[in-house]
Design an enzyme around this catalytic site. Structure first.
Site, PDB file in Angstrom:
ATOM      1  N   GLN A 101     -12.205  91.119   3.593  1.00 15.53           N
ATOM      2  CA  GLN A 101     -12.347  89.737   3.128  1.00 15.53           C
ATOM      3  C   GLN A 101     -13.157  89.669   1.833  1.00 15.53           C
ATOM      4  OE1 GLN A 101     -11.176  86.698   4.621  1.00 15.53           O
ATOM      5  NE2 GLN A 101     -11.791  85.994   2.590  1.00 15.53           N
ATOM      6  N   HIS A 161     -16.883  92.255   7.642  1.00 15.71           N
ATOM      7  CA  HIS A 161     -15.491  91.928   7.304  1.00 15.71           C
ATOM      8  C   HIS A 161     -15.225  92.376   5.859  1.00 15.71           C
ATOM      9  CE1 HIS A 161     -11.626  90.263   7.628  1.00 15.71           C
ATOM     10  NE2 HIS A 161     -11.886  88.973   7.712  1.00 15.71           N
ATOM     11  N   ARG A 213      -9.089  95.294  14.326  1.00 15.40           N
ATOM     12  CA  ARG A 213     -10.001  94.143  14.414  1.00 15.40           C
ATOM     13  C   ARG A 213     -10.539  94.143  15.835  1.00 15.40           C
ATOM     14  NH1 ARG A 213      -9.337  87.854  12.736  1.00 15.40           N
ATOM     15  NH2 ARG A 213      -9.812  88.864  10.751  1.00 15.40           N
ATOM     16  N   ARG A 262      -6.100  88.557  -0.079  1.00 16.30           N
ATOM     17  CA  ARG A 262      -6.185  89.516   1.029  1.00 16.30           C
ATOM     18  C   ARG A 262      -4.992  90.466   0.967  1.00 16.30           C
ATOM     19  NH1 ARG A 262      -8.879  88.158   5.691  1.00 16.30           N
ATOM     20  NH2 ARG A 262      -8.399  90.313   6.254  1.00 16.30           N
ATOM     21  N   CYS A 287     -13.782  82.046   3.968  1.00 15.92           N
ATOM     22  CA  CYS A 287     -12.773  83.036   4.379  1.00 15.92           C
ATOM     23  C   CYS A 287     -11.629  82.403   5.177  1.00 15.92           C
ATOM     24  CB  CYS A 287     -13.433  84.124   5.205  1.00 15.92           C
ATOM     25  SG  CYS A 287     -14.211  83.515   6.723  1.00 15.92           S
ATOM     26  N   ASP A 340     -19.062  79.966   6.039  1.00 17.70           N
ATOM     27  CA  ASP A 340     -18.164  80.498   7.074  1.00 17.70           C
ATOM     28  C   ASP A 340     -18.339  79.590   8.297  1.00 17.70           C
ATOM     29  OD1 ASP A 340     -16.606  82.147   8.709  1.00 17.70           O
ATOM     30  OD2 ASP A 340     -18.067  83.803   8.780  1.00 17.70           O
TER      31      ASP A 340
HETATM   32  N1   CP Z   1     -10.257  85.292   7.064  1.00 19.63           N
HETATM   33  C1   CP Z   1      -9.668  85.911   8.089  1.00 19.63           C
HETATM   34  O1   CP Z   1      -9.904  87.095   8.341  1.00 19.63           O
HETATM   35  O2   CP Z   1      -8.778  85.160   8.774  1.00 19.63           O
HETATM   36  P1   CP Z   1      -8.041  85.544  10.144  1.00 19.63           P
HETATM   37  O3   CP Z   1      -9.078  85.504  11.229  1.00 19.63           O
HETATM   38  O4   CP Z   1      -7.013  84.472  10.303  1.00 19.63           O
HETATM   39  O5   CP Z   1      -7.442  86.897  10.009  1.00 19.63           O
HETATM   40  N1  NVA Z   2     -17.103  84.692  11.153  1.00 18.20           N
HETATM   41  C1  NVA Z   2     -15.741  84.430  11.540  1.00 18.20           C
HETATM   42  C2  NVA Z   2     -14.785  84.987  10.531  1.00 18.20           C
HETATM   43  C3  NVA Z   2     -13.333  84.756  10.843  1.00 18.20           C
HETATM   44  C4  NVA Z   2     -12.424  85.381   9.828  1.00 18.20           C
HETATM   45  C5  NVA Z   2     -15.487  85.017  12.924  1.00 18.20           C
HETATM   46  O1  NVA Z   2     -15.854  86.168  13.158  1.00 18.20           O
HETATM   47  O2  NVA Z   2     -14.957  84.303  13.766  1.00 18.20           O
END
Ligand code: CP
Ligand code: NVA
Length: 308
Positions: free
Chosen positions: A137, A134, A107, A294, A266, A225
């Site tokens: 997700q 993502h 990530r 997930r 998400c 989101d």
């Molecule tokens: N939805 C998601 O990816 O959550 P986190 O940022 O908690 O991993």
């Molecule tokens: N769009 C959000 C998703 C978190 C899972 C971010 O990138 O912060």
């Protein structure tokens, strides 16, 4: 061995096969404690390096638990734990990791970091979120929609609010899974053009409708989101909130959507911003099923990556 980097990179038949495997692994574990390993242990002690350069609750837990359930060994690392935090190159980090681990999940910020990591790795690499996508997700979200409603093909999915990383992957999924997507948000926050082009090249409609009430009519799924993502400049928060207010998912919009529409997010959510408590905690919300899935879908993704 293949990487799992972007939904648009992977054959749609493979994505479908991954969802089927996720469903059968989920069914096989029904009612068991999360800590109990699966009956089948395909990872057989394999080591998964899970790298987080941004915070995470769901991705971190679901990959860690998923690796253990499959009989593997997770190692969770933050960017600050690694020498990349002190400037070591991504390429060297990937080459070194390939000598110790059997797969990696990362990530990070730019998509080019994941690409560079993967091109320097001898092991499969999974994208656990970048500034622009993502994919894990959305695999969980498609799985969840199909569990609750039925096949997603031909459905109308309406995205409300900011065109985030999650939104981009949803648009790519429209092309891969055959549904139509309506983006409803400020013009300047549209999903990335290549994602829209990809979905359209697969024959799907990707519409931009700035009026949220018109957009939600006839929706099968309403998704949103956070208005402000982890990579967004904190200084722009107030301005974007002003532009996004009318796209908040609330009871009025759910009513305008009609009875069949379900709601997804998400997580993490900001109640009172992009969604009201009534909607996210209401009976049309699927958010905790998405979070659970997930786990199941990423187990299937890892098995595909390792050909197990
Ligand atoms: N939805 C998601 O990816 O959550 P986190 O940022 O908690 O991993
Ligand atoms: N769009 C959000 C998703 C978190 C899972 C971010 O990138 O912060």
């Amino acid at each position: 061995m293949p990487d799992f980097l972007e939904l648009s990179d992977i054959d749609s038949g493979v994505l479908r096969q991954i969802l089927e495997q996720a469903r059968s692994m989920k069914d096989a574990r029904a009612g068991r404690p999360r800590g109990m390993p699966d009956d089948v242990q395909p990872l057989g002690g394999a080591v998964a390096a899970l790298i987080f350069e941004k915070p995470s609750t769901r991705t971190r837990l679901s990959f860690d638990v998923g690796v253990r359930q499959l009989g593997g060994q997770p190692i969770v690392l933050s960017g600050q734990d690694l020498q990349i935090g002190r400037g070591e190159s991504i390429g060297d980090t990937a080459k070194v990791m390939s000598r110790y681990a059997d797969m990696a999940m990362i990530r990070t910020f730019g998509a080019e970091t994941v690409q560079e990591f993967a091109s320097n790795s001898d092991i499969p690499v999974i994208n656990g979120l970048t500034d622009s996508s993502h994919p894990c997700q959305i695999m969980a979200d498609v799985m969840t929609f199909e569990e609750i409603v039925g096949p997603i093909e031909g459905r109308r999915v309406v995205w409300l609010g900011a065109g985030s990383n999650v939104c981009n992957s949803f648009v790519e999924a429209a092309g891969q899974f055959g549904f139509d997507l309506v983006f409803s948000g400020p013009e300047q926050m549209k999903p990335d053009a290549p994602c829209m082009k990809f979905a359209r090249s697969k024959g799907r409609s990707v519409e931009v409708e700035t009026d949220p009430v018109a957009a939600v009519a006839g929706a099968d799924l309403i998704v949103t989101d956070a208005w402000h993502s982890m990579h967004d400049d904190p200084g722009t928060k107030e301005k974007s909130q002003g532009l996004l207010g009318r796209y908040q998912v609330n009871e009025r919009l759910m009513e305008a959507a009609g009875k069949k529409a379900i709601f997804m997010h998400c997580l993490p959510a900001h109640r009172g911003e992009e969604v009201t408590s009534e909607v996210i905690d209401g009976n049309r919300s699927a958010v905790f099923d998405e979070a659970e899935n997930r786990l199941h879908v990423q187990k299937a993704i890892m098995r595909w990556c390792l050909n197990l």
